[in-house]
Enzyme design. Structure first.
Site, short mmCIF file in Angstrom:
data_model
loop_
_atom_site.label_atom_id
_atom_site.label_comp_id
_atom_site.label_asym_id
_atom_site.label_seq_id
_atom_site.Cartn_x
_atom_site.Cartn_y
_atom_site.Cartn_z
N GLY A 1 0.82 -1.20 0.00
CA GLY A 1 0.00 0.00 0.00
C GLY A 1 0.85 1.25 0.00
O GLY A 1 2.04 1.21 0.33
N GLY A 2 0.23 2.33 -0.40
CA GLY A 2 0.87 3.63 -0.30
C GLY A 2 0.21 4.32 0.86
O GLY A 2 -0.96 4.64 0.79
N GLY A 3 0.92 4.49 1.92
CA GLY A 3 0.33 5.12 3.11
C GLY A 3 0.29 6.62 2.93
O GLY A 3 0.51 7.14 1.83
N GLY A 4 0.02 7.32 4.00
CA GLY A 4 -0.06 8.77 3.95
C GLY A 4 1.30 9.39 3.63
O GLY A 4 1.39 10.37 2.90
N PHE A 5 2.34 8.81 4.15
CA PHE A 5 3.65 9.43 4.03
C PHE A 5 4.62 8.64 3.17
O PHE A 5 5.65 9.13 2.79
CB PHE A 5 4.28 9.61 5.43
CG PHE A 5 3.53 10.59 6.27
CD1 PHE A 5 3.74 11.94 6.12
CD2 PHE A 5 2.61 10.16 7.21
CE1 PHE A 5 3.05 12.86 6.89
CE2 PHE A 5 1.92 11.06 7.99
CZ PHE A 5 2.13 12.42 7.84
N GLY A 6 4.32 7.38 2.92
CA GLY A 6 5.29 6.58 2.17
C GLY A 6 4.64 5.36 1.59
O GLY A 6 3.45 5.36 1.30
N GLU A 7 5.41 4.32 1.41
CA GLU A 7 4.89 3.10 0.80
C GLU A 7 5.29 1.92 1.67
O GLU A 7 6.34 1.93 2.30
CB GLU A 7 5.50 2.94 -0.59
CG GLU A 7 5.02 4.02 -1.55
CD GLU A 7 5.96 4.25 -2.73
OE1 GLU A 7 6.94 3.49 -2.87
OE2 GLU A 7 5.72 5.19 -3.48
N ILE A 8 4.44 0.91 1.67
CA ILE A 8 4.71 -0.30 2.44
C ILE A 8 4.85 -1.46 1.47
O ILE A 8 4.00 -1.63 0.58
CB ILE A 8 3.54 -0.65 3.40
CG1 ILE A 8 2.96 0.59 4.06
CG2 ILE A 8 3.94 -1.73 4.38
CD1 ILE A 8 3.61 1.03 5.30
N ASP B 1 -2.26 9.36 16.31
CA ASP B 1 -2.99 9.02 15.09
C ASP B 1 -3.70 7.68 15.27
O ASP B 1 -3.57 6.76 14.45
CB ASP B 1 -2.04 9.00 13.88
CG ASP B 1 -2.79 9.10 12.55
OD1 ASP B 1 -4.00 9.45 12.56
OD2 ASP B 1 -2.17 8.83 11.50
P1 ADP Z 1 1.44 5.52 6.70
O1 ADP Z 1 1.96 6.20 7.91
O2 ADP Z 1 2.25 5.81 5.48
O3 ADP Z 1 -0.04 5.65 6.52
P2 ADP Z 1 1.15 2.97 8.02
O4 ADP Z 1 2.25 2.52 8.89
O5 ADP Z 1 -0.05 3.58 8.68
O6 ADP Z 1 1.71 3.96 6.91
O7 ADP Z 1 0.67 1.77 7.12
C1 ADP Z 1 -0.36 1.89 6.15
C2 ADP Z 1 -1.00 0.52 5.94
O8 ADP Z 1 -0.02 -0.42 5.49
C3 ADP Z 1 -1.58 -0.07 7.22
O9 ADP Z 1 -2.93 0.29 7.38
C4 ADP Z 1 -1.43 -1.56 7.01
O10 ADP Z 1 -2.56 -2.08 6.34
C5 ADP Z 1 -0.20 -1.67 6.12
N1 ADP Z 1 0.97 -1.97 6.97
C6 ADP Z 1 1.79 -1.12 7.60
N2 ADP Z 1 2.74 -1.76 8.29
C7 ADP Z 1 2.53 -3.07 8.09
C8 ADP Z 1 3.16 -4.27 8.54
N3 ADP Z 1 4.23 -4.24 9.35
N4 ADP Z 1 2.66 -5.43 8.13
C9 ADP Z 1 1.57 -5.49 7.31
N5 ADP Z 1 0.93 -4.42 6.86
C10 ADP Z 1 1.39 -3.21 7.25
#
Ligand code: ADP
Length: 303
Positions: free
Chosen positions: A31-38, A144
């Site tokens: 996923g692409g989160g608010g600040f980066g990518e996972i 948050d």
């Molecule tokens: P951002 O701060 O960029 O929004 P997050 O840490 O909140 O990033 O992560 C965004 C999404 O990515 C989460 O809602 C979750 O679904 C997935 N994610 C984040 N970290 C993990 C992880 N360690 N394992 C599995 N999914 C994750």
């Protein structure tokens, strides 16, 4: 591939097959989160599947540093993912942690009514208070608290445990003497509007009780399937709606013990330490009174 690989500012920071620090081979983007990518990746050293969270080096909002600091403080504690490594290159900063399962926002939205049962809601609310207590105990606010920042575990022995994620907006609320820091007169808005406390809308310095307000809004959404301001976009209008709404009517679908919790949260100010154990006891009482079993399947575990 190496760090010279062409990329566009709007493209992904990593591609499948790419290897980070000769150790973590990217398998897919989660996923692409608010600040980066996972990303999901294979740890070539341990053969484990892991999560790699990245943030562009050219983005002004550098939050991974805080995330690493807080994850290290929380190392080994229950409800916290394992910190595996971190680093940076000229294109991005990254953090490697254990891979978790689905987040609670996706799990709720995949329910037929978009809501959890009372049993699932109550038991999630219990574990989330434990998470919040844990971060507050090491001197940080999360700031948050929202469903997508909590996941279930991925393995058979962790899949019934709730994990807290995303410490990028965390803030230390105690100083080096161990006292609550003097609140700033005005602070910038942090967090996610839907779950933000009224104090956050008013740009006040946030305290431990504000994480609990976000917990409260989350639980109301879990049980009802939505919050009254779900369709509004404007932060000010949402703030006004939160100010004018009657919090007590949110309790309609929740056991009476949650009134005691709401009363407690309402009485807290910036400097006050929440009584987490009182909140946990209230939830425990409701669990007993409603005949709920901790080992019952969660909604998503039922056929
Ligand atoms: P951002 O701060 O960029 O929004 P997050 O840490 O909140 O990033 O992560 C965004 C999404 O990515 C989460 O809602 C979750 O679904 C997935 N994610 C984040 N970290 C993990 C992880 N360690 N394992 C599995 N999914 C994750």
């Amino acid at each position: 591939m190496d760090d010279e690989e062409m990329f566009s500012e709007f493209g992904d920071l990593l591609q499948s097959g790419q290897i980070v620090k000769e150790r973590w081979r990217i398998t897919k983007k989660l996923g692409g989160g608010g600040f980066g990518e996972i990303y999901e990746a294979i740890d070539l050293l341990t053969k484990e599947t892991v999560a790699v969270k990245t943030e562009s080096a050219i983005d002004n909002r550098q939050v991974l540093k805080m995330e690493v600091a807080v994850l290290k403080k929380l190392k080994g504690k229950p409800h916290i993912c394992k910190f595996i490594g971190c680093g940076k290159n000229d294109r991005f900063n990254y953090i490697v942690m254990s891979l978790q399962g689905m987040n609670l926002s996706d799990l709720r939205r995949s329910r037929p009514r978009g809501a959890f049962s009372l049993s699932t809601t109550i038991r999630l609310s219990y574990q989330i208070i434990q998470c919040i207590k844990t971060i507050h105990e090491v001197g940080f606010l999360h700031r948050d608290i929202k469903p997508s920042n909590f996941t279930i575990g991925k393995t058979p022995d962790t899949k019934r445990t709730v994990y807290m994620l995303d410490f990028g907006l965390a803030r230390q609320y105690i100083n080096s003497q161990g006292n609550v820091r003097t609140p700033r007169i005005e602070a910038g808005f942090r967090g996610t509007v839907r779950y933000a406390s009224l104090n956050a809308h008013k740009l006040k310095e946030l305290g431990r009780h504000d994480d609990l307000w976000s917990w409260f809004y989350m639980i109301v959404e879990f049980i009802s399937g939505s919050l009254p301001w779900k369709k509004l976009k404007d932060k000010e209008r949402i703030g006004l709606m939160k100010e004018r709404c009657d919090n007590w009517k949110f309790l309609k679908l929740l056991p009476s013990e949650y009134s005691d919790i709401l009363r407690h949260i309402q009485e807290l100010g910036y400097f006050d330490e929440p009584d987490y154990d009182f909140i946990l006891e209230c939830i425990q009482s409701s669990i007993h009174r409603k005949g709920i079993n901790m080992s019952d399947p969660f909604d998503w575990e039922r056929p």
